[in-house]
Write a protein that holds these residues in place. Structure first.
Motif, short mmCIF file in Angstrom:
data_model
loop_
_atom_site.label_atom_id
_atom_site.label_comp_id
_atom_site.label_asym_id
_atom_site.label_seq_id
_atom_site.Cartn_x
_atom_site.Cartn_y
_atom_site.Cartn_z
N THR A 1 0.73 -1.19 -0.03
CA THR A 1 0.26 -0.22 0.04
C THR A 1 0.97 1.31 0.09
OG1 THR A 1 -1.84 -1.20 1.29
CG2 THR A 1 -1.71 1.31 1.14
N ARG A 2 1.94 1.23 0.80
CA ARG A 2 2.81 2.44 0.95
C ARG A 2 3.57 2.57 -0.35
NH1 ARG A 2 4.13 0.46 6.12
NH2 ARG A 2 5.64 -0.82 5.49
N GLU A 3 3.95 1.48 -0.90
CA GLU A 3 4.63 1.55 -2.32
C GLU A 3 3.77 2.18 -3.27
OE1 GLU A 3 5.95 -2.23 -3.12
OE2 GLU A 3 7.84 -2.05 -1.60
N ALA A 4 2.61 1.56 -3.26
CA ALA A 4 1.41 2.26 -4.28
C ALA A 4 1.43 3.68 -4.12
CB ALA A 4 0.17 1.47 -4.12
N GLU A 5 1.16 4.19 -2.76
CA GLU A 5 0.77 5.48 -2.65
C GLU A 5 1.98 6.38 -3.03
OE1 GLU A 5 0.24 5.69 1.58
OE2 GLU A 5 -2.02 4.83 1.39
N GLU A 6 3.10 5.84 -2.73
CA GLU A 6 4.73 6.52 -3.16
C GLU A 6 4.46 6.51 -4.59
OE1 GLU A 6 7.80 4.37 -1.31
OE2 GLU A 6 7.43 5.28 0.56
N GLU B 1 4.62 9.86 -6.80
CA GLU B 1 5.70 10.31 -7.62
C GLU B 1 4.96 10.62 -8.93
OE1 GLU B 1 9.84 8.38 -9.14
OE2 GLU B 1 8.48 7.13 -7.99
N ALA B 2 4.04 9.93 -9.27
CA ALA B 2 3.30 9.93 -10.91
C ALA B 2 2.80 11.41 -10.71
CB ALA B 2 2.36 9.05 -11.02
N ASN B 3 1.93 11.80 -9.60
CA ASN B 3 1.36 12.95 -9.54
C ASN B 3 2.42 14.04 -9.38
OD1 ASN B 3 -1.34 11.78 -9.39
ND2 ASN B 3 -1.08 11.91 -7.03
N LEU B 4 3.43 13.76 -8.76
CA LEU B 4 4.45 15.14 -8.80
C LEU B 4 4.89 15.05 -10.17
CD1 LEU B 4 6.38 16.81 -7.32
CD2 LEU B 4 7.93 14.93 -6.79
N ARG B 5 5.39 13.88 -10.90
CA ARG B 5 5.92 14.26 -12.45
C ARG B 5 4.83 14.87 -13.31
NH1 ARG B 5 7.73 8.78 -11.48
NH2 ARG B 5 6.16 7.93 -12.50
N LYS C 1 6.12 22.56 -16.24
CA LYS C 1 6.88 22.91 -17.17
C LYS C 1 6.27 23.54 -18.57
CE LYS C 1 10.80 20.82 -19.82
NZ LYS C 1 11.56 19.57 -20.09
N LYS C 2 5.23 22.58 -18.73
CA LYS C 2 4.37 22.97 -20.13
C LYS C 2 3.98 24.43 -19.81
CE LYS C 2 0.50 21.75 -22.75
NZ LYS C 2 -0.60 20.45 -23.09
N GLN C 3 3.41 24.78 -18.80
CA GLN C 3 2.88 26.05 -18.50
C GLN C 3 4.04 27.30 -18.69
OE1 GLN C 3 0.85 26.14 -14.85
NE2 GLN C 3 -0.93 24.91 -15.43
N MET C 4 5.10 26.87 -18.24
CA MET C 4 6.24 27.77 -18.19
C MET C 4 6.65 27.98 -19.79
SD MET C 4 8.52 26.64 -14.84
CE MET C 4 9.89 27.97 -15.32
N GLU C 5 6.75 26.73 -20.42
CA GLU C 5 6.97 27.11 -21.88
C GLU C 5 5.75 27.91 -22.58
OE1 GLU C 5 9.25 26.48 -25.24
OE2 GLU C 5 9.64 26.17 -23.18
#
Length: 316
Positions: free
Chosen positions: A80-85, A89-93, A100-104
């Motif tokens: 569960t913790r690995e899935a949450e992490e 991480e996916a949400n962060l990316r 990045k797209k908005q900045m571009e």
């Protein structure tokens, strides 16, 4: 959602552990059998020994089950913790990519805005430069026009019966016209000045003809001088653009004076009739040896020496 599910699963697992342990405890207890006192005591001791062994066995089984369940729960919690992490991480990316797209997009938008601002600035500078140039040209035209009007006023005030004054006025007016054309004035604006210049030319010819008519017809020197002045005036009038039909009367008077001079000299006059080359002459390669300079002058080319190829000219 996974964290809540994991917590609920852990709480549910603890409750199940309790119920399972209770069931194992009650299942391991046995009711002693009734019998004779002696035998019953032995039976009771044996039963107690069996019961202790059963309880120890049951306890070991409980501990094994609990350990297995704990390991399963830990594995579930770890997954569960690995899935949450991974989700974090996916949400962060994803957020980083969006940022990045908005900045571009912001950079490109700012670049377009800067390019538009630069284009507007250049356009404004070009318009200002064109307006400034137009004002300068208009100011230069105004100055040229004022100078031309001053010259025209001075020309109109001269004595039109004096060729010397007319000659000076012609020079001043011609220079003013050249300056006006360089200054950008068009021909429509200079039409009145051109007509005034034509008046000066015609006045010069008329004055010269009047002087010739009043010359002494018995004096060869006076007639020669009058003829030379009239010839110069006619040539100058041609150079100034006076049409030939307006010069025809002056040309007839010049011929008349010329004939009078020849009569007084007693010279023999030669009349020439010039014809063009025939087709046969052109086919054999003949060339014309006579050039008509004006109505009173011919130029005849003749061979000086056959050993040389050059020719000399003799005017008649």
């Amino acid at each position: 959602r996974r964290a809540s599910y994991g917590g609920a699963f852990a709480r549910g697992g603890s409750a199940r552990h309790g119920r399972l342990l209770g069931a194992l405890d009650t299942g391991g207890q046995k009711t002693p059998e009734q019998g004779t006192p002696g035998r019953g005591r032995q039976d009771e001791e044996g039963n107690e020994t069996d019961e202790l062994a059963a309880r120890r066995k049951h306890k070991v089984e409980q501990e094994a089950i609990l350990l297995k369940m704990q390991r399963e729960e830990e594995a579930i919690l770890r997954r569960t913790r690995e899935a949450e992490e991974e989700d974090e991480e996916a949400n962060l990316r994803r957020r980083l990519e969006e940022e990045k797209k908005q900045m571009e997009e912001a950079r490109l938008r700012r670049k377009r805005e800067q390019e538009e601002e630069e284009a507007l600035r250049r356009k404004k500078e070009e318009e200002e430069a064109a307006l400034r140039k137009k004002r300068e040209e208009e100011e230069a035209k105004r100055k040229v026009w004022v100078a031309l009007l001053a010259v025209v006023d001075g020309v109109k005030a001269i004595d039109m019966s004096c060729n010397e004054a007319i000659g000076e006025a012609k020079l001043r007016l011609a220079a003013a016209l050249r300056e006006a054309r360089r200054g950008g004035l068009d021909e429509a604006e200079l039409a009145d000045c051109e007509r005034l210049f034509g008046r000066l030319v015609r006045a010069t010819v008329a004055n010269a003809m009047e002087n010739v008519r009043g010359v002494d017809r018995t004096s060869i020197e006076a007639l020669r001088d009058a003829k030379e002045r009239l010839t110069c005036v006619i040539q100058a009038a041609r150079s100034d653009g006076m049409p030939e039909d307006e010069l025809s009367e002056a040309e007839r008077l010049r011929r008349k004076v010329h004939n009078k001079i020849e009569d007084l000299k007693g010279s023999i006059r030669v009349f020439c009739r010039i014809r063009p080359l025939s087709q046969q002459e052109q086919e054999v390669g003949d060339a014309s040896g006579v050039t008509v300079l004006d109505s009173m002058t011919l130029e005849v080319e003749r061979e000086v020496d056959r050993s040389f190829t050059r020719s000399a000219s003799q005017k008649l």
